[in-house]
Design a protein around this motif. Structure first.
Motif, short mmCIF file in Angstrom:
data_model
loop_
_atom_site.label_atom_id
_atom_site.label_comp_id
_atom_site.label_asym_id
_atom_site.label_seq_id
_atom_site.Cartn_x
_atom_site.Cartn_y
_atom_site.Cartn_z
N TYR A 234 35.50 -17.37 45.33
CA TYR A 234 34.32 -16.54 45.07
C TYR A 234 34.49 -15.13 45.63
O TYR A 234 33.54 -14.52 46.12
CB TYR A 234 33.08 -17.21 45.67
CG TYR A 234 32.69 -18.48 44.95
CD1 TYR A 234 32.09 -18.43 43.70
CD2 TYR A 234 32.94 -19.73 45.51
CE1 TYR A 234 31.75 -19.59 43.03
CE2 TYR A 234 32.61 -20.91 44.84
CZ TYR A 234 32.01 -20.82 43.60
OH TYR A 234 31.66 -21.97 42.92
N VAL B 253 32.09 -12.16 44.77
CA VAL B 253 30.75 -11.98 45.37
C VAL B 253 30.81 -11.99 46.90
O VAL B 253 29.78 -12.01 47.57
CB VAL B 253 29.77 -13.08 44.88
CG1 VAL B 253 29.46 -12.92 43.41
CG2 VAL B 253 30.31 -14.48 45.17
N ALA C 46 27.13 -16.75 42.59
CA ALA C 46 28.04 -16.62 41.45
C ALA C 46 27.62 -17.49 40.27
O ALA C 46 27.72 -17.07 39.12
CB ALA C 46 29.46 -16.99 41.89
#
Length: 873
Positions: A542, A545, A576
Motif C-alpha cells: 500500500y 497511500v 486504498a
C-alpha cells in the motif's frame, strides 16, 4: 642509522684526522680516544647525559644502550606486552631522532589508542596523514578514536571513505554495519552485510547482523537463511543458535525453535535471551512447569526486572492457579532486600494484575512509612506516568509540590504536560478524574483525541448501490468466535445485496502451528484473505497511500505498539480499498478497527461483541485492554458504529457496563452451518476409538466440546463427572478440544484414577461423529456469549446440561431440551446430570425437542438475514 652506527663503531674521527692510539698488543684503545664531535651530537639529539671527562668508550656504551632500548623490536615488544605507556614514551623518544619512520608512528598510534588517549591518538594520526594523506591505518585509528569519543557520525564518514578506497576492506564495513545498526538504519545494515558476503560468505558479523536487522524489520522468513548459515559455519555458535531459535519461534516452527534454544543453553546456561524465548516455546506447547522453572530462575537472577515476575504470574493464571500467582509476591519480598524497591515491585505487579486488595494494603503501608518521602513520591509518580496512569501520577506530583521539591515536581509536571499536549487533553480533565477517584489512562486520551480528529475527516457516503464488506478477525484459530466468522463469510458470499466481501486477519494462526485453523474453509469459499501482521510487506503493498499515515502518526504514537500494529495497516487497506462496511469481531479488535475505519472515512462500522462485558471475563482479558470501556464510550457516540451481541444476556451485560439502553445493542443469534458440520464427519467410524476407551453400546456417554481455558472451567467439568461416575456405573465422560489447561485436566483425571472413565479426544473436525455418540452434553463454563456448542449439540439430537453463563440459557428450553444449573457446585451439577441420564423417557423426548429448537432458532439463514438488515440500517 646504519651510517651513524658504522662511523661511531670504527672511531668517529674529526675531519682530516689520522691519529690512532694503539696499545702494545696492537689493539685500538677506545677508552683512551677523546670524545668525537659527531658522537657528541648524536648523544645530545637523544638528550642523554654525559660527563665531559667521559671517554669514547663511555659515550659509545650510552649511545648503544639508548639504541637498544629504543629499537623497533623493543618498542613492538612493549606494545605487545601491554606496556602501552612505556611504548608511548619510547616511540616519542625515537621519533625525535628518526622523524620519518612511519612504523614507529603507527606503534605510537596503537599505544595511544590502547591506553584510551583518543585525542592524542587522533593528533598522531593526523601527523602521519600530513605526509601520507591516504594512510589506511591512520584513518582507521582516527575513526576508532572518534567513535570512542562518542563522535559516531565522524567515525562513520571515515569508515565510509575507507570502504570506498578498498572493495575488500572488511573491517570498515563491519564498523559501518554496527554504526547503522545502532542508529536503526536497517537497510544500510543489510547493504553492508551483503557487501561483506560478496567478499567472504562466512564472515560471522555480516550473517549475525543481517539476521538481527531482518528481525527488527519483522522479516522473519528472510532471516532464516543467514541464521542457519551461522550454525553451518559453527554448530556451537551460541548467538547463532539463539537467533535461529528466535527466527523459528516467530515463524511458528516451534519444534525447531526448541532444538536450537535448548542447544544454546547447553552451550551457555546463562544465555538470557535463549532462556526467555525457550520459556515462550514451552508456553506455546503448554509445558507450564518447564516455563515456570525458567521464569523462576530469571526472577532469582534478576529480581529487579519486572517482566520476569509478570511472565511467571501470567503462566499461573493460564494454569487457573490464582493462589500461586498471588504468592509470587512472597518471593519478591524475599529476594529484593531494599524495602522501598521491594515495595515498588509489589506495587507494580499488583497494579498490573488489578489486585485491588494488595494495592490498598501497599498504599496504607506506604502512607505509614513514606508519606512525606520525596524519593517515594517521585518513584510512584514516575511509575504511573510510564504506565500511562495519568490521574494517579497527578496525585503524587501534587504530593511532591506540597513538600516544596520544586525541581523534581517541575520535571514530572513537565513530563505529564507533554503527554497531555500530544493527546490534546487539558489538565482539568485529569484533575476531574482524580477528584472523583476515576482512573484515566494515556491510551484512553489518545483514542479520544484520534476519534475527535476523525470528525474532521470527510466520510464517504453510504452508497445506494451494493456495499462492499471488509470483515476483520484477529486470527482464524478454531475457536467459537472464529467459527462464527467463517459461518458469516459463507452466508454472505455471493449474497444478492452485497458487492464483495474480503477477510483481514493479523495472523491466520496465533498458535505457532500447534493447532488447526479455519483458513482451509475460507479459502474454499474463494474469499480473499489478507494477513496484515507483516508491516514491511504490507507497507510495500500500500505504498501509494503510505504518506496518508503521516498526519496521524503523532497521535498514533501515543497508543500501545500492539494497537498501532493493527490500526496502521488496516487504515492503509481501508484508505486504498474503500470498503462500505467494516465488520469486526471481539472487543480489542473492535476498538482498533473502529479507529482505522474512522480515520479512513468508512461510512459504516459494525462491531460484534459476541460475549459478556470484558470485565466479566478473565482478569487476563481486561488486563490486556483496560481502556475498552472509555473507548467504546467515545466510539459509540459516532452514529456510524453499531455494537451487536449474540444473546439477550450479552446485550444486557454491555448495556449495564456502558451505562446505555439495552436497545442500542441489537442481538444476532449465532447461525450454525449444520450441513458443513455433518459433512466434516461423513464416513467417520469411531468404533475403534470407542473400544480403546472401553465404551460399549450399553454405556451412557456424557460429552462436551470446548477449549481448555479458564472460563470454560474444565476442572469443574472433571469434578462433576467424577461424582456422576462415582454414583453410576456404565457412565463415561468424553471431552473434545484442546487448549492451555489440557495438561492440568489430564493430571486431575489421573490423580482421581479416572483415566478409564474420562477420555480426552483432543482437537478434531469430527465433532458430529462424537455428538452422535453422546447421550448428554455437559457445559460448565463461568463465562459465555452464545455458546455454539450447545446449539450444535441440540441440532444433532443431544440434550444439554449447562451452567447459567452468559447466553447459555438462550440456547435451549429448560426442562424440555436441556437443564440449566444456577450454581457451580459440582455436587448439584452432577445431580442434574444423573437426573437426566436416569430418565430414558426424558432423554428420548429431549433429544427430539433439541433437534427442533437448535435448527429452527439458530439457522444460518436467519442469522444472515438479520445481519444484512443491520448492515443496511
Amino acid at each position: 642509522m646504519n651510517e651513524i652506527m658504522s662511523g661511531i663503531g670504527r672511531y668517529p674521527k674529526k675531519k682530516g684526522a689520522s691519529q690512532v692510539i694503539i696499545n702494545i698488543s696492537g689493539v685500538a684503545r677506545n677508552d683512551l680516544i677523546p670524545l668525537d664531535a659527531l658522537l657528541m651530537e648524536q648523544i645530545e639529539i637523544r638528550g642523554l647525559p654525559i660527563d665531559i671527562s667521559s671517554t669514547q668508550n663511555d659515550a659509545l656504551n650510552i649511545f648503544n644502550e639508548w639504541e637498544d632500548k629504543h629499537s623497533l623490536q623493543k618498542i613492538r615488544d612493549l606494545y605487545s606486552n601491554g606496556s602501552w605507556l612505556y611504548a608511548i614514551e619510547a616511540c616519542n623518544n625515537r621519533m625525535m631522532v628518526y622523524k620519518d619512520e612511519v612504523a614507529v608512528s603507527i606503534i605510537l598510534v596503537r599505544s595511544l589508542y590502547s591506553s584510551s588517549k583518543y585525542l592524542q591518538c587522533i593528533d598522531s594520526c593526523q601527523m602521519i596523514l600530513n605526509k601520507h594523506p591516504n594512510h589506511v591505518d591512520a584513518l582507521r585509528f582516527i575513526a576508532r578514536s572518534q567513535k570512542n569519543l562518542g563522535n559516531d557520525s565522524e567515525a562513520a564518514k571515515i569508515y565510509k571513505d575507507l570502504a570506498l578506497m578498498d572493495n575488500e576492506d572488511t573491517d570498515s564495513r563491519i564498523m559501518l554495519l554496527r554504526h547503522h545498526y545502532g542508529h536503526d538504519n536497517l537497510d544500510q545494515v543489510i547493504k553492508y552485510c551483503d557487501e561483506l558476503q560478496m567478499i567472504n560468505p562466512d564472515i560471522r558479523e555480516s550473517l549475525l547482523f543481517k539476521v538481527r536487522a531482518l528481525h527488527k524489520k519483522n522479516e522473519w522468513e528472510k532471516s532464516l537463511k543467514p541464521a542457519k548459515k551461522l550454525i553451518e559455519i559453527n554448530s556451537n555458535d551460541v548467538e547463532g543458535r539463539v537467533e535461529c531459535g528466535r527466527t523459528f519461534y516467530m515463524l511458528g516452527r516451534i519444534k525447531e525453535a526448541r532444538i536450537h534454544l535448548e542447544k544454546a543453553l547447553e552451550l551457555n546456561p546463562n544465555e538470557a535471551r535463549a532462556r526467555r524465548t525457550l520459556a515462550r516455546v514451552y508456553e506455546k506447547t503448554q509445558q507450564w512447569d518447564e516455563a515456570l522453572e525458567i521464569y523462576r530462575i530469571e526472577c532469582h537472577s534478576h529480581p529487579m526486572e519486572y517482566s520476569n515476575w509478570e511472565e511467571r504470574i501470567k503462566i499461573f493464571y493460564r494454569m487457573n492457579d490464582e493462589e500461586s500467582a498471588r504468592n509470587v509476591l512472597n518471593d519478591v519480598r524475599s529476594l529484593i532486600t531494599d524495602e522501598m524497591e521491594c515495595h515498588m515491585m509489589c506495587y507494580a505487579i499488583s497494579n498490573s494484575f488489578y489486585w485491588d486488595d494488595e494495592i490498598s494494603q501497599l498504599e496504607i503501608q506506604a502512607k505509614d512509612l513514606w508519606s512525606n518521602n520525596n524519593q517515594y513520591n517521585e518513584k510512584v509518580a514516575n511509575f504511573n506516568l510510564d504506565r500511562g496512569n495519568l490521574a494517579k501520577s497527578l496525585h503524587y506530583i501534587k504530593e511532591l509540590k506540597k513538600s516544596g521539591t520544586s525541581q523534581i515536581h517541575a520535571e514530572l509536571e513537565e513530563k505529564l504536560e507533554s503527554i497531555l499536549i500530544k493527546n490534546n487533553t487539558p489538565l482539568s480533565f485529569v484533575e476531574h478524574h482524580l477528584e472523583r477517584g476515576i482512573p484515566l489512562l494515556q491510551t484512553e486520551c489518545a483514542i479520544q483525541a484520534i476519534v475527535k480528529r476523525c470528525r474532521e475527516v470527510k466520510k464517504r457516503r453510504f452508497s445506494k448501490g451494493k456495499p462492499s464488506v471488509a470483515m476483520i478477525s484477529s486470527s482464524l484459530g478454531r475457536g467459537g468466535a472464529e467459527r462464527q466468522v467463517v459461518t458469516c463469510l459463507k452466508g454472505l458470499k455471493g449474497h444478492i445485496k452485497l458487492k464483495s466481501i474480503a477477510l483481514y486477519c493479523y495472523r491466520l494462526d496465533n498458535t505457532g502451528g500447534r493447532l488447526d485453523t479455519y483458513s482451509t474453509e475460507v479459502e474454499a469459499l474463494g474469499i480473499p484473505i489478507h494477513q496484515f501482521g507483516n508491516s514491511a510487506d504490507w507497507n510495500k503493498k500500500y505504498s501509494n497511500v503510505l504518506d496518508s499515515l503521516n498526519q496521524w502518526r503523532p497521535m498514533l504514537n501515543q497508543l500501545p505498539l500492539s494497537m498501532r500494529r493493527v490500526v496502521e495497516p488496516l487504515f492503509l487497506a481501508f484508505k486504498a480499498n474503500s470498503p462500505t462496511i467494516v465488520h469486526a469481531w471481539q472487543d480489542s479488535t473492535n476498538i482498533n478497527v473502529s479507529l482505522a475505519a474512522m480515520m479512513a472515512g468508512v461510512p459504516r462500522i459494525f462491531l460484534f461483541a459476541r460475549s459478556q462485558r470484558p470485565d466479566g471475563k478473565t482478569m487476563m482479558h481486561i488486563r490486556n485492554s483496560p481502556y475498552l470501556k472509555k473507548s467504546y464510550d467515545v466510539i459509540l457516540e459516532d452514529k456510524r458504529a453499531t455494537l451487536a451481541t449474540n444473546s439477550l444476556a450479552g446485550s444486557k451485560s454491555y448495556a449495564e457496563w456502558l451505562g446505555r439502553d439495552i436497545n442500542e445493542f441489537p442481538v444476532i443469534h449465532n447461525g450454525v452451518d449444520f450441513k458443513t458440520i455433518a459433512e466434516s464427519s461423513e464416513g467417520v467410524n469411531l468404533s475403534k476409538t470407542l473400544r480403546e476407551f472401553g465404551i460399549t453400546s450399553k454405556d451412557k456417554v456424557v460429552g462436551s466440546v470446548f477449549r481448555f481455558v479458564q472460563e470454560k472451567q474444565p476442572l469443574l467439568w472433571v469434578e462433576t463427572m467424577a461424582k456422576v461416575i462415582d454414583s453410576r456405573d456404565g457412565v463415561h465422560g468424553v471431552i473434545v478440544g484442546d487448549g492451555g489447561l489440557f495438561g492440568m485436566v489430564r493430571e486431575l483425571i489421573h490423580e482421581k484414577g479416572l483415566q478409564d472413565r474420562i477420555h480426552l479426544v483432543g482437537q478434531t473436525r469430527e465433532v458430529k461423529a462424537w455428538l452422535d455418540r453422546f447421550d448428554l452434553f455437559l457445559l460448565t463454563s463461568s463465562i459465555e456469549g452464545l455458546p455454539n456448542v450447545l446449539i450444535e449439540a441440540q441440532a444433532f439430537g443431544v440434550p444439554v446440561v449447562s451452567t447459567d453463563a452468559g447466553g447459555s440459557a438462550d440456547t435451549f428450553l429448560d426442562g424440555i431440551s436441556g437443564r440449566l444449573c444456577k450454581t457451580s457446585d459440582p455436587e448439584l451439577i452432577a445431580a442434574k446430570v444423573i437426573k437426566c441420564i436416569d430418565n430414558k423417557k426424558w432423554l428420548k423426548s429431549a433429544s427430539s425437542e433439541s433437534i427442533k429448537n437448535g435448527r429452527k432458532a439458530f439457522s444460518t439463514d436467519t442469522m444472515i438475514k438479520r445481519l444484512v438488515e443491520l448492515y443496511e440500517s
